[in-house]
Enzyme design. Structure first.
Site, PDB file in Angstrom:
ATOM      1  N   LYS A  12      -5.127  -4.368  -5.288  1.00  0.00           N
ATOM      2  CA  LYS A  12      -5.681  -5.715  -5.294  1.00  0.00           C
ATOM      3  C   LYS A  12      -7.181  -5.694  -4.957  1.00  0.00           C
ATOM      4  O   LYS A  12      -7.714  -4.658  -4.523  1.00  0.00           O
ATOM      5  CB  LYS A  12      -4.899  -6.574  -4.284  1.00  0.00           C
TER       6      LYS A  12
ATOM      7  N   TYR B   6       2.070 -14.059 -10.912  1.00  0.00           N
ATOM      8  CA  TYR B   6       2.819 -14.513  -9.740  1.00  0.00           C
ATOM      9  C   TYR B   6       3.598 -15.807 -10.022  1.00  0.00           C
ATOM     10  O   TYR B   6       3.876 -16.582  -9.091  1.00  0.00           O
ATOM     11  CB  TYR B   6       1.875 -14.718  -8.561  1.00  0.00           C
TER      12      TYR B   6
ATOM     13  N   ASN C 195      -3.009  -7.715   1.609  1.00  0.00           N
ATOM     14  CA  ASN C 195      -2.135  -6.547   1.758  1.00  0.00           C
ATOM     15  C   ASN C 195      -2.356  -5.452   0.717  1.00  0.00           C
ATOM     16  O   ASN C 195      -1.500  -4.607   0.495  1.00  0.00           O
ATOM     17  CB  ASN C 195      -0.669  -6.980   1.853  1.00  0.00           C
TER      18      ASN C 195
ATOM     19  N   HIS D 218       0.118  -4.166  -4.918  1.00  0.00           N
ATOM     20  CA  HIS D 218       1.265  -4.867  -5.505  1.00  0.00           C
ATOM     21  C   HIS D 218       2.193  -3.869  -6.161  1.00  0.00           C
ATOM     22  O   HIS D 218       1.729  -2.885  -6.739  1.00  0.00           O
ATOM     23  CB  HIS D 218       0.799  -5.867  -6.574  1.00  0.00           C
TER      24      HIS D 218
ATOM     25  N   GLU E 262       5.644  -7.501 -16.116  1.00  0.00           N
ATOM     26  CA  GLU E 262       4.305  -7.251 -15.566  1.00  0.00           C
ATOM     27  C   GLU E 262       3.547  -6.200 -16.379  1.00  0.00           C
ATOM     28  O   GLU E 262       2.343  -6.337 -16.620  1.00  0.00           O
ATOM     29  CB  GLU E 262       4.427  -6.810 -14.100  1.00  0.00           C
TER      30      GLU E 262
END
Ligand code: GTP
Ligand code: MG
Length: 151
Positions: free
Chosen positions: A9, A49, A112, A115, A126
């Protein structure tokens, strides 16, 4: 063999953790079959998402995921989806055990750093969301017989 979509990310890119995260997957024995850096649009982040659209943190999540370039990858290997999430660690880095990527390298659920697909269906969705079929390389690796046995 199984494939999973893994992304570093924007915070992972900004913090210079690209090589460290890729090394975890390479060292584990997974095979990298697709890789690119791209800056997600808000629309692509929303579709990525989509299953979280009703969550209170959705707007912030989309803003976070589209706040800078990400590194998008497809990793292949036995149980790549489940084991990939084990390597990432728990969603909330505060609960992620040391030894995992989030457990070692992050402290906040809203930052975080990585992914990973959560199941076979989301992996297919995805991978197709971020890669054209010709961007995924299906290649043999002679060391695979030293990483996975037949049984
Ligand atoms: P991903 O691999 O990113 O999909 O994480 P995950 O599968 O472990 O968790 P989930 O799909 O439920 O949530 C997706 C992302 O939303 C997480 O990785 C976090 O970045 C973010 N997120 C989840 N829960 C929260 C929360 O309670 N607050 C905030 N700010 N972000 C959250
Ligand atoms: Mg998820």
């Amino acid at each position: 063999k199984e494939r999973t979509f893994i992304a570093i990310k924007p915070d992972g890119v900004q913090r210079g953790l690209i090589a460290a995260i890729i090394a975890r997957f390479e060292n584990k024995g997974f095979k990298l079959v697709a890789l690119k850096m791209l800056w997600p649009t808000k629309e692509k982040a929303e579709s990525h998402y989509a299953d979280l659209a009703t969550k209170p943190f959705f707007k912030g999540l989309v803003a976070y995921f589209s706040s800078g370039p990400i590194v998008a990858m497809v990793w292949e290997g036995k149980d790549a989806i489940k084991t990939g999430r084990v390597l990432l660690g728990a969603t909330n880095p505060a609960a992620a055990v040391p030894g995992t990527i989030r457990g070692d390298l992050a402290i906040s659920v809203g930052r975080n750093i990585c992914h990973g697909s959560d199941g076979p269906e989301s992996a297919v969705h995805e991978i197709a969301n971020w890669f054209a079929p010709e961007e995924v390389s299906d290649y043999p690796r002679s060391l695979d017989e030293w990483i996975v046995s037949d049984n």
